[in-house]
Design an enzyme around this catalytic site. Sequence first.
Site, mmCIF file in Angstrom:
data_model
loop_
_atom_site.group_PDB
_atom_site.id
_atom_site.type_symbol
_atom_site.label_atom_id
_atom_site.label_comp_id
_atom_site.label_asym_id
_atom_site.label_seq_id
_atom_site.Cartn_x
_atom_site.Cartn_y
_atom_site.Cartn_z
ATOM 1 N N ARG A 179 0.727 -1.259 0.189
ATOM 2 C CA ARG A 179 -0.231 -0.005 0.153
ATOM 3 C C ARG A 179 0.625 1.319 0.233
ATOM 4 O O ARG A 179 0.378 2.408 0.686
ATOM 5 C CB ARG A 179 -0.878 -0.044 1.164
ATOM 6 N N SER A 229 -10.400 -1.167 3.575
ATOM 7 C CA SER A 229 -9.766 -1.251 4.838
ATOM 8 C C SER A 229 -9.397 -0.192 5.616
ATOM 9 O O SER A 229 -8.700 0.586 4.867
ATOM 10 C CB SER A 229 -8.687 -2.590 4.622
ATOM 11 N N GLU A 299 -4.648 2.173 6.941
ATOM 12 C CA GLU A 299 -4.368 2.248 5.325
ATOM 13 C C GLU A 299 -5.476 3.332 4.843
ATOM 14 O O GLU A 299 -4.994 3.974 3.746
ATOM 15 C CB GLU A 299 -5.151 0.891 4.820
HETATM 16 C C1 LIG Z 1 -15.317 -1.289 -1.193
HETATM 17 C C2 LIG Z 1 -13.965 -1.076 -1.346
HETATM 18 C C3 LIG Z 1 -12.981 -2.101 -1.503
HETATM 19 C C4 LIG Z 1 -11.684 -1.859 -1.430
HETATM 20 N N1 LIG Z 1 -10.756 -2.944 -1.659
HETATM 21 C C5 LIG Z 1 -9.464 -2.513 -1.836
HETATM 22 C C6 LIG Z 1 -8.627 -3.753 -2.113
HETATM 23 O O1 LIG Z 1 -8.955 -4.882 -2.317
HETATM 24 N N2 LIG Z 1 -7.209 -3.248 -2.384
HETATM 25 C C7 LIG Z 1 -6.718 -2.000 -2.241
HETATM 26 O O2 LIG Z 1 -5.652 -1.734 -2.457
HETATM 27 N N3 LIG Z 1 -7.739 -0.749 -2.164
HETATM 28 C C8 LIG Z 1 -9.004 -1.254 -1.988
HETATM 29 N N4 LIG Z 1 -9.868 -0.195 -1.641
HETATM 30 C C9 LIG Z 1 -9.363 1.099 -1.363
HETATM 31 C C10 LIG Z 1 -9.119 1.972 -2.614
HETATM 32 O O3 LIG Z 1 -10.233 1.606 -3.394
HETATM 33 C C11 LIG Z 1 -7.957 1.954 -3.492
HETATM 34 O O4 LIG Z 1 -6.830 2.352 -2.615
HETATM 35 C C12 LIG Z 1 -7.906 2.782 -4.440
HETATM 36 O O5 LIG Z 1 -6.827 2.544 -5.257
HETATM 37 C C13 LIG Z 1 -7.877 4.249 -4.190
HETATM 38 O O6 LIG Z 1 -8.316 4.768 -5.529
HETATM 39 P P1 LIG Z 1 -8.872 6.298 -5.496
HETATM 40 O O7 LIG Z 1 -9.075 6.732 -7.008
HETATM 41 O O8 LIG Z 1 -10.378 6.090 -4.878
HETATM 42 O O9 LIG Z 1 -8.019 7.040 -4.819
HETATM 43 P P2 LIG Z 1 -8.592 8.045 -3.720
HETATM 44 O O10 LIG Z 1 -9.033 7.606 -2.587
HETATM 45 O O11 LIG Z 1 -9.199 9.392 -4.185
HETATM 46 O O12 LIG Z 1 -6.959 8.833 -3.079
HETATM 47 C C14 LIG Z 1 -6.234 7.679 -2.761
HETATM 48 C C15 LIG Z 1 -4.840 8.566 -2.634
HETATM 49 O O13 LIG Z 1 -4.237 8.746 -3.872
HETATM 50 C C16 LIG Z 1 -4.064 9.947 -4.208
HETATM 51 N N5 LIG Z 1 -4.263 10.121 -5.876
HETATM 52 C C17 LIG Z 1 -5.505 9.718 -6.312
HETATM 53 N N6 LIG Z 1 -5.424 9.933 -7.971
HETATM 54 C C18 LIG Z 1 -4.293 10.394 -7.966
HETATM 55 C C19 LIG Z 1 -3.603 10.988 -8.958
HETATM 56 N N7 LIG Z 1 -4.057 10.969 -10.316
HETATM 57 N N8 LIG Z 1 -2.394 11.417 -8.918
HETATM 58 C C20 LIG Z 1 -1.714 11.469 -7.633
HETATM 59 N N9 LIG Z 1 -2.271 11.132 -6.584
HETATM 60 C C21 LIG Z 1 -3.537 10.763 -6.752
HETATM 61 C C22 LIG Z 1 -4.697 10.825 -3.277
HETATM 62 O O14 LIG Z 1 -4.015 12.063 -3.283
HETATM 63 C C23 LIG Z 1 -4.995 9.809 -2.150
HETATM 64 O O15 LIG Z 1 -3.531 9.987 -1.611
HETATM 65 C C24 LIG Z 1 -11.232 -0.447 -1.390
HETATM 66 C C25 LIG Z 1 -12.133 0.501 -1.350
HETATM 67 C C26 LIG Z 1 -13.529 0.130 -1.012
HETATM 68 C C27 LIG Z 1 -14.560 1.406 -0.846
#
Ligand SMILES: Cc1cc2nc3c(=O)[nH]c(=O)nc-3n(C[C@H](O)[C@H](O)[C@H](O)COP(=O)(O)OP(=O)(O)OC[C@H]3O[C@@H](n4cnc5c(N)ncnc54)[C@H](O)[C@@H]3O)c2cc1C
Length: 306
Positions: A179, A229, A299
């Site tokens: 992560r 998580s 996380e």
């Molecule tokens: C139901 C559910 C299940 C999930 N299952 C998993 C799983 O199995 N495995 C897992 O790893 N995660 C999981 N997650 C967490 C999440 O989906 C992941 O971490 C995902 O990759 C986050 O992407 P996001 O676009 O939503 O990022 P955000 O939540 O919007 O941002 C997360 C981070 O990324 C940064 N960021 C986002 N986009 C950019 C960009 N273009 N440039 C620079 N920084 C950026 C943000 O500043 C922040 O620091 C889950 C979440 C949910 C709600």
Amino acid sequence: MKMNKDIIKNECKKQGIDSIIKYDEPLKNHTSLRIGGPADVFCSPGNIEDLKKVVSISKKYNIPFWVIGNGTNLLILDNGIKGLVINLNKGFKKIEFSDKIVKVGAGVSLVYLSKIALNRELSGLEFACNIPGTLGGAIINNAGFKGNFVADVVQNVTFLTGENKIEKASKSNLNFNYRESNLKGKSVIILEATMLLKKGNKEEIESKIKENIKIRENKQPLRKLNAGSIFKNPPGYYAGELVEKVGAKGLSRGKAEVSLKHANFIINNGGALAGDILYLIEEIEKRVKKNFGIKLEREIEILGEP
Ligand SMILES: Cc1cc2nc3c(=O)[nH]c(=O)nc-3n(C[C@H](O)[C@H](O)[C@H](O)COP(=O)(O)OP(=O)(O)OC[C@H]3O[C@@H](n4cnc5c(N)ncnc54)[C@H](O)[C@@H]3O)c2cc1C
């Protein structure tokens, strides 16, 4: 420094980007927990030119910026974010295949990408089939599921710096870890990434995807508002098990509740405040430290004004 919104408004008009800017935008509309106060300035640039203009304004007026994707790993505090929030999930959605290599925009959703790869009989993204984030967020967090990670397929990442320079880093320079990547916490905006997939068998890819979906549906509270998580698994432990062992499963505060389905998830039962979620996070941390001497690492990322 307090931001003068009128100056920013004029500057955005001058640069022809006022249509992509909103002021005092409630961030709860942009997070999977449906929690979060307003962003002073919120923008959804659809292309690199507009994004560069936004970054130049941030630089000129010394306004800090935060990037969000689908907001699925975020707890944004109720006082919101003082500064500029850049949201890339409206643009940056290009996907270009060249045999097993695929160039993907940072705003592409992992779920969609996994489907497209399946249709092309390319393997490597089955794990991503129901991670609800964008590619940008997935790279920052090295998102993964059941031992497979974004880092397994990423070859290089292109990003824009706070100095408005486009840079490229290869996988070996990104220090991917559990992560983590070394772009986390830096003022950079991921624009796209190149991935290397493997030629696969459609039935096998599809069956892996179905298996992953089933595991999640059985174990995770997917029908409730959540942010995935809350804690990383400490070495040798499952965070969810530790939460259960300290009696925190089902613990609630206001409309926030530690999920009865999976204790490493906190759900918003409708109208929860960030403070309620934070209270539960801190309570779990205290109990696990006291009972097991383990310091849980978060996380979920917490953003905004305390
Ligand atoms: C139901 C559910 C299940 C999930 N299952 C998993 C799983 O199995 N495995 C897992 O790893 N995660 C999981 N997650 C967490 C999440 O989906 C992941 O971490 C995902 O990759 C986050 O992407 P996001 O676009 O939503 O990022 P955000 O939540 O919007 O941002 C997360 C981070 O990324 C940064 N960021 C986002 N986009 C950019 C960009 N273009 N440039 C620079 N920084 C950026 C943000 O500043 C922040 O620091 C889950 C979440 C949910 C709600």
